[in-house]
Structure formats: C-alpha cells, structure tokens
Design a protein around this motif. Structure first.
Motif, PDB file in Angstrom:
ATOM      1  N   GLU A 185     -14.274  -0.632  10.590  1.00  0.00           N
ATOM      2  CA  GLU A 185     -13.855  -0.658   9.282  1.00  0.00           C
ATOM      3  C   GLU A 185     -12.593   0.301   8.886  1.00  0.00           C
ATOM      4  O   GLU A 185     -11.621  -0.223   8.593  1.00  0.00           O
ATOM      5  CB  GLU A 185     -15.076   0.028   8.131  1.00  0.00           C
ATOM      6  N   LEU A 186     -12.722   1.467   9.774  1.00  0.00           N
ATOM      7  CA  LEU A 186     -11.282   2.100   9.542  1.00  0.00           C
ATOM      8  C   LEU A 186     -10.394   1.789  10.038  1.00  0.00           C
ATOM      9  O   LEU A 186      -8.977   1.582   9.517  1.00  0.00           O
ATOM     10  CB  LEU A 186     -11.596   3.626  10.162  1.00  0.00           C
ATOM     11  N   HIS A 187     -10.547   1.100  11.296  1.00  0.00           N
ATOM     12  CA  HIS A 187      -9.508   0.564  12.150  1.00  0.00           C
ATOM     13  C   HIS A 187      -9.053  -1.008  11.211  1.00  0.00           C
ATOM     14  O   HIS A 187      -7.768  -0.886  10.965  1.00  0.00           O
ATOM     15  CB  HIS A 187      -9.998  -0.061  13.312  1.00  0.00           C
ATOM     16  N   ASP A 188      -9.976  -1.825  10.864  1.00  0.00           N
ATOM     17  CA  ASP A 188      -9.519  -2.879   9.952  1.00  0.00           C
ATOM     18  C   ASP A 188      -8.573  -2.656   8.849  1.00  0.00           C
ATOM     19  O   ASP A 188      -7.534  -3.070   8.508  1.00  0.00           O
ATOM     20  CB  ASP A 188     -10.756  -3.797   9.508  1.00  0.00           C
ATOM     21  N   VAL A 189      -8.940  -1.369   8.018  1.00  0.00           N
ATOM     22  CA  VAL A 189      -8.464  -1.005   6.653  1.00  0.00           C
ATOM     23  C   VAL A 189      -7.110  -0.407   7.096  1.00  0.00           C
ATOM     24  O   VAL A 189      -5.938  -0.765   6.577  1.00  0.00           O
ATOM     25  CB  VAL A 189      -9.170  -0.073   5.996  1.00  0.00           C
ATOM     26  N   LEU A 190      -7.012   0.656   8.012  1.00  0.00           N
ATOM     27  CA  LEU A 190      -5.940   1.408   8.381  1.00  0.00           C
ATOM     28  C   LEU A 190      -4.977   0.771   9.081  1.00  0.00           C
ATOM     29  O   LEU A 190      -3.654   0.715   8.983  1.00  0.00           O
ATOM     30  CB  LEU A 190      -6.311   2.799   8.827  1.00  0.00           C
ATOM     31  N   ALA A 191      -5.301   0.117  10.107  1.00  0.00           N
ATOM     32  CA  ALA A 191      -4.433  -0.390  11.087  1.00  0.00           C
ATOM     33  C   ALA A 191      -3.515  -1.555  10.673  1.00  0.00           C
ATOM     34  O   ALA A 191      -2.499  -1.773  10.674  1.00  0.00           O
ATOM     35  CB  ALA A 191      -5.227  -1.041  12.524  1.00  0.00           C
TER      36      ALA A 191
END
Length: 388
Positions: A185-191
């Motif tokens: 989730e963090l990767h999808d949101v931040l990246a």
C-alpha cells in the motif's frame, strides 16, 4: 531437594509403619520380637521415600530390600509393606509395563513360599493366599490407572504446546502478510505520487523561465499529487494506530473509472489511451483494487522510465477473469522498467498471485514494455459484491 509433600508423606508412612509394627508384634506371634535393627529397617524404608520422585527405581529397590530383610529376620507381618507400596505406585507408572507388572507376581511367590521356607514359619493358608493375590491385582490396577492418567495429562500438554506453537506460527504468518500489505500500500500510494511529483518538478524547472504559465500548471499538479498522497498516508497511519485492517478513508481506486486512474500519468505528459472490452460489471472488491493498483504502478513505471511516451491501458471483462494490460511505445529516453523498477513489478506480481492470478512484465517484440495481469473471478464473490 525433596519436596515438602514428599517429606510429609515419608513422615506419615514412617509413623504408621513403626506404630503398626509395634502393635502387630504385641498381638501376633512373631519369630523374633522387634529390636533396634527392626526399627532401623522401618525408618529406612520410610526415609527412602524422600527421593521417590527423583530416583523412583532406586527407592523401589531399597524398599524391596528393606521389606525382604524385615521378613527374613522373622519380625512378622505388619505395615512394613506400606513404604514398598508407595514406592511401587511411584515407579510403576514411570517404567516399562511388563517388568513392573511382573514384580507383584514375584513378590507373591517370595512372600507366600520363599519366606516361610527360609524362616521355618508356617505357610500362609489358602484363604490368605487368595486375599494377598487380590490385593496385589488391585495394586497393579491402581498403577495402570496412574499410568493412564499421566499419559493423558502428557498428551493434553503436548496438544496444548502444539496448539500454542501453531497459534504463534499463525500470528507470525499474519504479521508477515500485514507487513507485506502495508509495504504494497505504501509503495502504491507513495511511488505513484512521488513519480508524478518528480516528473512535474522537472517540467516546472525547465519551463520556469521560458514559459512560467506552464510551470505553474506543473506546480499545481505537484500540489494536488502531494496533497492526495498525504491524505492517503495519514488515513493509513490512523488505521494502523487503531490496530485495524488497512482501510483508507479515501475512496479506493477502481478500474471502473479508468480516466481517474490515468489522470496523473496524463498530467505528467504521458499520452494514455484506454480501452474496455467485454461487458463491464461489478467485480469483487479485492480484484478491483488489485487491478487498479496494477494499472497505477504500470503507468508509474512508464512515467519514471520512459519519458514522454505513449501508453495504452486495456481492461477486458471475461466470464471467468478480469484482464488488465498496460503497454507503452518505448519512445522515451528512460531506462527499461524491468531494469530499475525497484519493487513495483514484484508488488504487482504479489497482488496477482494473492488472488490466484498471474502477471507478466517484459519488453514487447516491436519495442516498448508490457504489463499484463489475469485475475480470476469467483462467481459467488462477484455476485455478493454486485448485490452489496
């Protein structure tokens, strides 16, 4: 060190043995009256019980020797058997069955025939033999009952340990899955957001002096992307602090709204076209979210690695699965997504595999890069989701 309960038991057995033997000697007709050696044997049998838990076999041997010596000396019958009974009931459940169950039979022969023959006393009458035999069988039955109870307790404890170990393994597995979910989730949101911010900031720097009005548009896009990323991150952090499942407060992305999914990529200068084939319908939320995240991540890789490229997003609704395909034409000057995509492709692959699907990513024969996912649909799940 002996336990207090063992010390109390040894003391009680010693008192009963001594007082009972004195009474039996006074009212019976022993071959030899009690003397200091007889009392020493009575005390020794009771004292040995202090170590009945730590050395049950040795204590049983000591009490057997004490009892046999007492009988061979001709002191007569009495509670001398009490320490031997306690020692036997302690050792028998902890030892192999048949050697321990043979001891009462040997003792029966020794006491009824061996001792009278060695001491010249009269043999025990038939009625007494039957009584002693029944008493010994009862002793064996009690020992077997104790053994069965010990084995049941041991099995119950083993099951409890296995259950605790399984629960711990399940907890660790769930924790690992939660960490992977958080990482995805963090990767999808931040990246996705940071890639757009990075591209738009580069555009703004290039146009700041020559075309300030276009630089302003890029800066506005940076502001919007950063605000949306902060909202999603804060929502995720609030959910984690509450200890609940990941449930962002913002509406989850959906392949049903492709324009919203590709909006940021278009704002970053990517010419994105969308195509939907098949009959669009509601799909399970997990499949919908996974498909949307795969589209976002694939376009993020295009923005990050392909420069001002063109991309095509295709969504195909099939009876048993949902297919998502993202192609770029490879016209940009950036590196191949496969060469520097970090954990993006791995995250997309994990999402597809978690749903029982597949994902392929690689260069196309005619140039460019393709990401294609096939996500199976469950009729029951789809039906439930559609009627929700």
């Amino acid at each position: 060190m002996p336990r207090p309960v063992d010390a109390a038991l040894a003391g009680a057995v010693g008192v009963v043995s001594v007082l009972g033997s004195v009474a039996a000697s006074r009212h019976g007709h022993p071959a030899r009256p009690l003397d200091w050696f007889a009392f020493a044997l009575l005390v020794a049998g009771a004292v040995a019980l202090l170590w009945r838990r730590s050395a049950p076999g040795a204590v049983l041997a000591v009490t057997m020797v004490v009892t046999l010596t007492y009988l061979l000396r001709g002191y007569g019958m009495g509670p001398i058997f009490l320490p031997l009974v306690v020692a036997y009931l302690t050792a028998a459940p902890r030892s192999p069955r048949w050697p321990m169950y043979a001891l009462p039979a040997i003792g029966f022969v020794v006491v009824l025939w061996g001792v009278p023959w060695a001491t010249g006393q009269e043999a025990v009458p038939a009625a007494g033999m039957v009584g002693i035999g029944a008493w010994l069988l009862t002793l064996v039955a009690i020992a077997e009952g104790i053994r069965q109870r010990r084995e049941a307790i041991r099995a119950r404890r083993q099951r409890a340990r296995e259950a605790a170990r399984s629960a711990e393994e399940e907890r660790l597995r769930r924790a690992s899955e939660e960490r992977l979910d958080i990482a995805r989730e963090l990767h999808d949101v931040l990246a996705h957001s940071l890639s757009m911010i990075n591209v738009q900031s580069g555009v703004a720097l290039e146009l700041l002096d020559s075309k300030p009005e276009q630089a302003g548009v890029a800066l506005a896009s940076i502001k919007d992307a950063s605000r949306e990323a902060l909202v999603e991150v804060h929502a995720m952090l609030r959910t984690l602090r509450r200890g609940g499942e990941l449930a962002p407060l913002a509406p989850a992305p959906s392949v049903a709204d492709l324009d919203a999914l590709v909006e940021r990529a278009r704002g970053a200068g990517i010419d994105v076209t969308t195509t939907v084939s098949g009959a669009p319908r509601r799909v399970p939320s997990a499949v919908d979210l996974a498909a949307a995240r795969i589209v976002q991540e694939a376009l993020t890789n295009v923005v990050r690695h392909s420069g001002e490229a063109a991309a095509r997003v295709q969504v195909r609704y099939l009876p048993d699965r949902l297919e998502v395909c993202v192609d770029d034409d490879g016209r940009g000057s950036g590196a191949s997504p496969g060469a520097g995509a970090g954990g993006g492709i791995a995250g997309m692959t994990e999402r597809a595999h978690a749903l029982g699907g597949t994902l392929t990513a690689g260069r196309r024969p005619g140039g460019g890069f393709r990401v294609e996912a096939r996500l199976p649909l469950s009729d029951s799940d789809s039906g439930e989701d559609a009627t929700a």
